[in-house]
Write a protein that holds these residues in place. Sequence first.
Motif, PDB file in Angstrom:
ATOM      1  N   ASN A   1      -5.179 -53.780  17.848  1.00  0.00           N
ATOM      2  CA  ASN A   1      -4.785 -52.376  17.661  1.00  0.00           C
ATOM      3  C   ASN A   1      -3.512 -52.081  18.462  1.00  0.00           C
ATOM      4  OD1 ASN A   1      -5.232 -49.873  16.431  1.00  0.00           O
ATOM      5  ND2 ASN A   1      -6.407 -49.082  18.167  1.00  0.00           N
ATOM      6  N   GLU A   2      -3.417 -52.671  19.656  1.00  0.00           N
ATOM      7  CA  GLU A   2      -2.194 -52.523  20.451  1.00  0.00           C
ATOM      8  C   GLU A   2      -0.994 -53.101  19.712  1.00  0.00           C
ATOM      9  OE1 GLU A   2      -3.626 -50.381  22.836  1.00  0.00           O
ATOM     10  OE2 GLU A   2      -2.161 -51.280  24.189  1.00  0.00           O
TER      11      GLU A   2
ATOM     12  N   LEU B   1      -6.088 -43.006  13.109  1.00  0.00           N
ATOM     13  CA  LEU B   1      -5.032 -42.724  12.145  1.00  0.00           C
ATOM     14  C   LEU B   1      -4.189 -41.528  12.593  1.00  0.00           C
ATOM     15  CD1 LEU B   1      -4.036 -43.725   9.418  1.00  0.00           C
ATOM     16  CD2 LEU B   1      -5.630 -42.147   8.318  1.00  0.00           C
TER      17      LEU B   1
ATOM     18  N   VAL C   1     -10.063 -43.777  18.425  1.00  0.00           N
ATOM     19  CA  VAL C   1      -9.095 -44.677  19.050  1.00  0.00           C
ATOM     20  C   VAL C   1      -9.823 -45.708  19.933  1.00  0.00           C
ATOM     21  CG1 VAL C   1      -7.161 -44.847  20.669  1.00  0.00           C
ATOM     22  CG2 VAL C   1      -7.274 -42.927  19.054  1.00  0.00           C
ATOM     23  N   ASN C   2      -9.758 -46.951  19.524  1.00  0.00           N
ATOM     24  CA  ASN C   2     -10.388 -48.077  20.242  1.00  0.00           C
ATOM     25  C   ASN C   2     -11.897 -47.939  20.430  1.00  0.00           C
ATOM     26  OD1 ASN C   2      -7.992 -49.608  20.714  1.00  0.00           O
ATOM     27  ND2 ASN C   2      -7.420 -48.175  22.325  1.00  0.00           N
TER      28      ASN C   2
ATOM     29  N   ILE D   1     -10.932 -43.620  23.153  1.00  0.00           N
ATOM     30  CA  ILE D   1     -10.916 -42.158  23.107  1.00  0.00           C
ATOM     31  C   ILE D   1     -11.778 -41.692  21.935  1.00  0.00           C
ATOM     32  CG2 ILE D   1      -9.473 -40.096  23.204  1.00  0.00           C
ATOM     33  CD1 ILE D   1      -7.127 -41.824  23.941  1.00  0.00           C
ATOM     34  N   PRO D   2     -13.078 -41.562  22.153  1.00  0.00           N
ATOM     35  CA  PRO D   2     -13.985 -41.195  21.078  1.00  0.00           C
ATOM     36  C   PRO D   2     -13.612 -39.836  20.486  1.00  0.00           C
ATOM     37  CG  PRO D   2     -15.206 -41.819  23.048  1.00  0.00           C
ATOM     38  CD  PRO D   2     -13.766 -41.717  23.436  1.00  0.00           C
ATOM     39  N   GLY D   3     -13.746 -39.718  19.199  1.00  0.00           N
ATOM     40  CA  GLY D   3     -13.514 -38.426  18.556  1.00  0.00           C
ATOM     41  C   GLY D   3     -12.075 -38.208  18.122  1.00  0.00           C
ATOM     42  N   VAL D   4     -11.140 -38.988  18.699  1.00  0.00           N
ATOM     43  CA  VAL D   4      -9.737 -38.868  18.267  1.00  0.00           C
ATOM     44  C   VAL D   4      -9.485 -39.961  17.238  1.00  0.00           C
ATOM     45  CG1 VAL D   4      -7.322 -39.038  18.954  1.00  0.00           C
ATOM     46  CG2 VAL D   4      -8.974 -37.912  20.456  1.00  0.00           C
TER      47      VAL D   4
ATOM     48  N   PRO E   1      -7.023 -51.441  26.789  1.00  0.00           N
ATOM     49  CA  PRO E   1      -6.738 -50.261  25.967  1.00  0.00           C
ATOM     50  C   PRO E   1      -7.878 -49.240  26.087  1.00  0.00           C
ATOM     51  CG  PRO E   1      -6.292 -52.267  24.737  1.00  0.00           C
ATOM     52  CD  PRO E   1      -6.998 -52.679  26.001  1.00  0.00           C
ATOM     53  N   VAL E   2      -7.504 -47.960  26.129  1.00  0.00           N
ATOM     54  CA  VAL E   2      -8.462 -46.905  26.445  1.00  0.00           C
ATOM     55  C   VAL E   2      -9.208 -46.456  25.182  1.00  0.00           C
ATOM     56  CG1 VAL E   2      -8.696 -44.609  27.458  1.00  0.00           C
ATOM     57  CG2 VAL E   2      -6.894 -46.154  28.267  1.00  0.00           C
TER      58      VAL E   2
ATOM     59  N   PHE F   1      -3.914 -40.361  15.592  1.00  0.00           N
ATOM     60  CA  PHE F   1      -3.219 -40.791  16.806  1.00  0.00           C
ATOM     61  C   PHE F   1      -1.946 -41.582  16.455  1.00  0.00           C
ATOM     62  CE2 PHE F   1      -3.174 -44.913  19.252  1.00  0.00           C
ATOM     63  CZ  PHE F   1      -2.337 -44.480  20.275  1.00  0.00           C
TER      64      PHE F   1
ATOM     65  N   LYS G   1      -9.837 -45.293  10.513  1.00  0.00           N
ATOM     66  CA  LYS G   1     -10.620 -44.058  10.478  1.00  0.00           C
ATOM     67  C   LYS G   1     -11.506 -43.888  11.710  1.00  0.00           C
ATOM     68  CE  LYS G   1     -11.204 -41.141   7.790  1.00  0.00           C
ATOM     69  NZ  LYS G   1     -10.565 -39.820   7.859  1.00  0.00           N
TER      70      LYS G   1
ATOM     71  N   PHE H   1      -1.533 -52.382  26.663  1.00  0.00           N
ATOM     72  CA  PHE H   1      -2.439 -52.285  27.808  1.00  0.00           C
ATOM     73  C   PHE H   1      -3.315 -53.528  27.966  1.00  0.00           C
ATOM     74  CE2 PHE H   1      -2.761 -47.629  29.136  1.00  0.00           C
ATOM     75  CZ  PHE H   1      -1.575 -47.265  28.525  1.00  0.00           C
TER      76      PHE H   1
END
Lengths: 448, 252
Positions: free
Chosen positions: B154-155, B96, B142-143, B90-93, B87-88, B98, B139, B84
């Motif tokens: 990360n991508e 690892l 995501v992003n 996504i707090p809380g997810v 890159p999006v 993912f 840990k 991307f």
Amino acid sequence: MAESFKENQLELASSSQSLPLLSALNAQGLTAFSAAAVPDRKTEAWKYTSLTHLTATTYAPAPQAALNGQLQQAASIDGLNAARLVFVNGFLNTELSDALALEQVTLFSQADAAQQTLISEKLGTVVAQASGSSHLFNDLNNACTRDGVLVHVGKNQQLQQPLQISWLTSSGDSAFAVNSRLLLVLETGAAATLVEQYDSDDAAQVSFTNALTEIVIGDNARLQHYRLQLMQEEALHIGSTHVDLARDSQYRAFHLALGSRLTRNDVVINHNTGGSHSELNGVYIPQNQQLVDFHTCIEHKVPHCTSDEVFRGIMNDKAKAVFNGRIHIHPQAQKTLAELSNKNLLLTNSAEINTKPELEIYADDVKCAHGATVAQLEEKGLFYLQSRGISKKEAEVMMSFGFINELLDALPDEAITLLLRPVLARRFGRDQSLARHLLDETLAGEPA
Amino acid sequence: MISIKNLHANVEEKEILKGLDLDIKPGEVHAIMGPNGAGKSTLGNVLAGREGYEVTQGSATLNGKDILALEPEERAREGLFLAFQYPVEIPGVSNLEFLKASVDAVREHQGKEALDSVQFLKLAREKCKAVNLDASFLKRGVNEGFSGGEKKRNELMQMMLLEPQLCILDETDSGLDIDALQVVAEGVNAMRSAERSFIVVTHYQRLLDYIVPDYVHVLANGKIVKSGGKELALELEEKGYGWLENSDNGAE
């Protein structure tokens, strides 16, 4: 229906003898409850919360119940190393309770003279302060309380282990009602962790729990409080937590409402003396036909206090939730810092949330921030996960869990996080395969 | 590898791609350059299956399979990977969890042996190191709170874990300083192979100093208006895009 409910409850309230220690409270409760009207949709504080399901049933007194594997399972929290006190249908179960907990607490009925004095001085006074936030179920609890739990932590004392009080209900032949009562007094400089857990053992059980917890936190004392409501889905649960904060004291809490057909939780925090700090976090996740209603109220009565409140809710299926977060800053409460955030996620079109931050500010030199949002899962996040091969369904489960995971991760006692993680993961990933990555203990246990 | 024919696509009722043709063989690296608004990012989003990008005409086949009919996750499992531009978060997810979910889904579909959690952790730590990202990023959400460079790395790490057949890098150079750009380019180059193809979408020639393409295409006004070898990128750097857009208009 409301009248027959009141008659039924009055009958229950009069059906047994009061302790001399509690007779005044019982009488006062009975009078107030008799005079009060059962709230209906015209009652502002109950506008979105129908009591029809509760009041349509006739309740028997709580039956004694034998232990079973499910209750034992429910009462154990791995790794918490807690001193545990277990009640089943309101009756103390000494078999499941730890000796240490039995030493640390006193039943009202077994209080010595000094403890009786403390109970007379404090019991009922914390909830009585909340003129606007108290309701007839508090009166009912006052009327019905025949015994209760006193936790008294002396000056500069610390409870070395968390105190876990499990309030469990177990099936009777017919619907039954349990009134439970807890008084926690922390003297100056005292510190404790309290885990209150509500659970039941049978999905078909119709039990009505009416719980009232009063907490008095002395100067410079600290309490970490977990209130976890994990009951089965047909149970009915009304719970109130009222907290008094003295100078430089701290109340940190996490309130979870997961179970029960109808949940109404009131949390009232009184900042009565300067320098006190409260952190109130909470999560509610109703599904199917469940209804959960949180009414919180932070009373800032004096200057120089801070409060921080974060609640998140996820509504699935046809479930419904109500969040009413009141912050009341009195005229003399200058230099108050108060924050409130409530975020909600609707997973279906039939789910419902009514959220209302309610600010009443009568002082001019304060900082007060609040926000409430209602949203659905974000398309761009879902697409990102899908673009990596993850199915849409699993992406939804992961993101729903993520929405509340931040609050779970922030809990100071890891054992509670680890207890709740799989429970919540399964809540979203009802199909086990969808929750498998959230349930992977190797990944979750990986140190940061 | 991928064959795109006469692709037309709308975003919010507006036609952005207007008959794009592109044919990429295994092992080839194709750069797509062009002015802002030409449809460069739209191409990646259309191929990855993003909602709101509506294909109105044409076809795209990956190894002979019509990918436009597939859900985004199915395209990923078939070996398509979009890095991307943004890159999006996504707090809380957990990153690892993912990554594991992603790798499991793709490997399962491709009939590869499943990795258990311990094997996966080892692999993920290796790839973290390869893209110069501290293992603590595994840990985090995501992003979540990653800098621009950390997001791009990360991508790249995801790309290494998924071992896709076709990688689409959407303006991977945007927001990167020169050091981060080199790390990302090295990572991409290390993944080049006779079986794996790349579409490198970029506005600037700079990235192509590090990821040297086999072919360069200019996308303007929704279609490819000029194709050439890597030297075309240098010409574009010098002359800009204006001359090509005009020539396209003239040709019509």
